[in-house]
Write a protein that holds these residues in place. Structure first.
Motif, PDB file in Angstrom:
ATOM      1  N   ALA A 284      -1.497  10.401   4.036  1.00 17.66           N
ATOM      2  CA  ALA A 284      -0.685  10.179   5.232  1.00 17.66           C
ATOM      3  C   ALA A 284      -0.840  11.326   6.223  1.00 17.66           C
ATOM      4  N   VAL A 285      -0.810  12.550   5.730  1.00 15.76           N
ATOM      5  CA  VAL A 285      -0.963  13.714   6.604  1.00 15.76           C
ATOM      6  C   VAL A 285      -2.367  13.735   7.214  1.00 15.76           C
ATOM      7  N   SER A 286      -3.379  13.396   6.434  1.00 24.58           N
ATOM      8  CA  SER A 286      -4.744  13.351   6.968  1.00 24.58           C
ATOM      9  C   SER A 286      -4.828  12.374   8.129  1.00 24.58           C
ATOM     10  N   GLY A 287      -4.181  11.230   7.984  1.00 25.25           N
ATOM     11  CA  GLY A 287      -4.165  10.253   9.075  1.00 25.25           C
ATOM     12  C   GLY A 287      -3.467  10.789  10.309  1.00 25.25           C
ATOM     13  N   ARG A 288      -2.382  11.522  10.101  1.00 22.95           N
ATOM     14  CA  ARG A 288      -1.669  12.113  11.238  1.00 22.95           C
ATOM     15  C   ARG A 288      -2.510  13.165  11.938  1.00 22.95           C
ATOM     16  N   VAL A 289      -3.269  13.961  11.174  1.00 22.02           N
ATOM     17  CA  VAL A 289      -4.137  14.974  11.785  1.00 22.02           C
ATOM     18  C   VAL A 289      -5.253  14.293  12.572  1.00 22.02           C
ATOM     19  N   ARG A 290      -5.843  13.214  12.010  1.00 22.91           N
ATOM     20  CA  ARG A 290      -6.881  12.481  12.749  1.00 22.91           C
ATOM     21  C   ARG A 290      -6.332  11.951  14.078  1.00 22.91           C
ATOM     22  N   GLU A 291      -5.110  11.405  14.000  1.00 24.64           N
ATOM     23  CA  GLU A 291      -4.474  10.889  15.206  1.00 24.64           C
ATOM     24  C   GLU A 291      -4.234  12.025  16.202  1.00 24.64           C
ATOM     25  N   LEU A 292      -3.810  13.185  15.734  1.00 22.63           N
ATOM     26  CA  LEU A 292      -3.598  14.338  16.606  1.00 22.63           C
ATOM     27  C   LEU A 292      -4.910  14.740  17.284  1.00 22.63           C
ATOM     28  N   VAL A 293      -5.991  14.771  16.542  1.00 28.25           N
ATOM     29  CA  VAL A 293      -7.291  15.125  17.127  1.00 28.25           C
ATOM     30  C   VAL A 293      -7.656  14.129  18.224  1.00 28.25           C
ATOM     31  N   ARG A 294      -7.458  12.827  17.961  1.00 27.91           N
ATOM     32  CA  ARG A 294      -7.754  11.814  18.993  1.00 27.91           C
ATOM     33  C   ARG A 294      -6.863  12.012  20.218  1.00 27.91           C
ATOM     34  N   ARG A 295      -5.562  12.263  19.996  1.00 29.97           N
ATOM     35  CA  ARG A 295      -4.646  12.447  21.120  1.00 29.97           C
ATOM     36  C   ARG A 295      -5.033  13.663  21.959  1.00 29.97           C
ATOM     37  N   ILE A 296      -5.423  14.759  21.303  1.00 34.20           N
ATOM     38  CA  ILE A 296      -5.854  15.948  22.043  1.00 34.20           C
ATOM     39  C   ILE A 296      -7.107  15.635  22.846  1.00 34.20           C
ATOM     40  N   ALA A 297      -8.036  14.895  22.257  1.00 35.94           N
ATOM     41  CA  ALA A 297      -9.265  14.524  22.977  1.00 35.94           C
ATOM     42  C   ALA A 297      -8.934  13.745  24.241  1.00 35.94           C
ATOM     43  N   VAL A 298      -7.947  12.875  24.154  1.00 31.35           N
ATOM     44  CA  VAL A 298      -7.552  12.070  25.313  1.00 31.35           C
ATOM     45  C   VAL A 298      -6.732  12.886  26.306  1.00 31.35           C
ATOM     46  N   GLU A 299      -5.701  13.575  25.808  1.00 28.74           N
ATOM     47  CA  GLU A 299      -4.768  14.253  26.702  1.00 28.74           C
ATOM     48  C   GLU A 299      -5.299  15.561  27.280  1.00 28.74           C
ATOM     49  N   VAL A 300      -6.111  16.288  26.507  1.00 31.66           N
ATOM     50  CA  VAL A 300      -6.575  17.594  26.963  1.00 31.66           C
ATOM     51  C   VAL A 300      -7.993  17.529  27.523  1.00 31.66           C
ATOM     52  N   TYR A 301      -8.851  16.745  26.882  1.00 35.81           N
ATOM     53  CA  TYR A 301     -10.264  16.742  27.256  1.00 35.81           C
ATOM     54  C   TYR A 301     -10.695  15.483  28.007  1.00 35.81           C
ATOM     55  N   GLY A 302      -9.754  14.609  28.373  1.00 38.81           N
ATOM     56  CA  GLY A 302     -10.032  13.506  29.276  1.00 38.81           C
ATOM     57  C   GLY A 302     -10.782  12.314  28.708  1.00 38.81           C
ATOM     58  N   ALA A 303     -10.855  12.188  27.414  1.00 37.81           N
ATOM     59  CA  ALA A 303     -11.529  11.023  26.826  1.00 37.81           C
ATOM     60  C   ALA A 303     -10.633   9.796  26.933  1.00 37.81           C
ATOM     61  N   THR A 304     -11.232   8.631  26.832  1.00 41.74           N
ATOM     62  CA  THR A 304     -10.467   7.390  26.718  1.00 41.74           C
ATOM     63  C   THR A 304     -10.873   6.714  25.416  1.00 41.74           C
ATOM     64  N   GLU A 305      -9.918   5.949  24.869  1.00 40.54           N
ATOM     65  CA  GLU A 305     -10.180   5.241  23.626  1.00 40.54           C
ATOM     66  C   GLU A 305     -10.471   3.780  23.915  1.00 40.54           C
ATOM     67  N   THR A 306     -11.393   3.216  23.152  1.00 47.10           N
ATOM     68  CA  THR A 306     -11.683   1.794  23.248  1.00 47.10           C
ATOM     69  C   THR A 306     -11.556   1.184  21.863  1.00 47.10           C
ATOM     70  N   GLU A 307     -11.195  -0.083  21.822  1.00 49.83           N
ATOM     71  CA  GLU A 307     -11.122  -0.829  20.575  1.00 49.83           C
ATOM     72  C   GLU A 307     -12.513  -1.378  20.284  1.00 49.83           C
TER      73      GLU A 307
ATOM     74  N   PHE B 191       0.843  -1.198   0.000  1.00 47.64           N
ATOM     75  CA  PHE B 191       0.000   0.000   0.000  1.00 47.64           C
ATOM     76  C   PHE B 191       0.872   1.239   0.000  1.00 47.64           C
ATOM     77  N   ASP B 192       0.654   2.128  -0.964  1.00 50.62           N
ATOM     78  CA  ASP B 192       1.440   3.360  -1.065  1.00 50.62           C
ATOM     79  C   ASP B 192       0.494   4.544  -0.923  1.00 50.62           C
ATOM     80  N   ALA B 193       0.406   5.078   0.271  1.00 52.42           N
ATOM     81  CA  ALA B 193      -0.488   6.213   0.528  1.00 52.42           C
ATOM     82  C   ALA B 193       0.144   7.497   0.004  1.00 52.42           C
ATOM     83  N   SER B 194      -0.691   8.345  -0.547  1.00 56.68           N
ATOM     84  CA  SER B 194      -0.196   9.640  -0.991  1.00 56.68           C
ATOM     85  C   SER B 194       0.186  10.467   0.233  1.00 56.68           C
ATOM     86  N   PRO B 195       1.053  11.470   0.046  1.00 59.93           N
ATOM     87  CA  PRO B 195       1.409  12.317   1.188  1.00 59.93           C
ATOM     88  C   PRO B 195       0.176  12.963   1.840  1.00 59.93           C
ATOM     89  N   ARG B 196      -0.797  13.352   1.016  1.00 57.11           N
ATOM     90  CA  ARG B 196      -2.010  13.964   1.576  1.00 57.11           C
ATOM     91  C   ARG B 196      -2.772  13.000   2.470  1.00 57.11           C
TER      92      ARG B 196
END
Length: 175
Positions: free
Chosen positions: A9-32, A2-7
């Protein structure tokens, strides 16, 4: 492989950043959670979607601020409003004069729409989500409709969550 375009890949990183902020700043927890149709793969879900909303809003606000900052810097760097429109992805398919549309969007706060001549459609926008009680794919016509019996389509017959919302709404009208 699988060869993801840079766009992508960056979109995935931004989604991950949003999730991390939700957990670290706003106290959410993630579940599988299982992904429908797969037996091995899982996805991640926040226990508190409101933390996700707050996190995404923060990222959106920062990105919008950066957009404004770069939009101010572009003319100062000798770029035309037509070039700025191109960077924004505004095309003549959407508007007659792209430079004016870019200026309207970035300076006046009027984002260009796909309708010609700035005429907005009268369609009602909808949100789509999966009911956590009945697993139905719900088309949500928004709070303006009022009665959830009319504003939420797609719940499974006998969905207790939807029935409770409709009953609460009906009882509110009786008093």
């Amino acid at each position: 492989m699988f060869d993801a375009s840079p766009r992508t890949a960056v979109s995935g990183r931004v989604r991950e950043l949003v999730r991390r902020i939700a957990v670290e700043v706003y106290g959410a927890t993630e579940t599988e959670v299982p992904i429908p149709g797969f037996t091995v793969f899982t996805g991640r879900r926040l226990d508190n979607p409101l933390a996700g909303i707050r996190s995404a809003l923060l990222v959106h606000t920062v990105a919008e601020s950066q957009l404004t900052e770069y939009a101010r810097a572009a003319p100062a760097a000798g770029r035309s409003w037509d070039e700025i429109a191109e960077a924004l992805g505004i095309t003549t398919d959407e508007v007659a004069v792209v430079g004016e549309a870019a200026f309207d969007w970035l300076v006046c706060g009027r984002s260009p729409g796909p309708e010609p001549d700035g005429v907005r459609s009268f369609r009602t926008p909808c949100a789509y989500w999966r009911c956590s009680t009945c697993e139905g794919l719900v088309t949500d016509h928004g709070p303006c409709e009022g009665n959830p019996a009319n504003s939420e389509d797609g719940h499974a017959k006998g969905c207790t969550r939807h029935a409770a919302k409709v009953q609460a709404w009906n009882e509110g009208w009786e008093h």
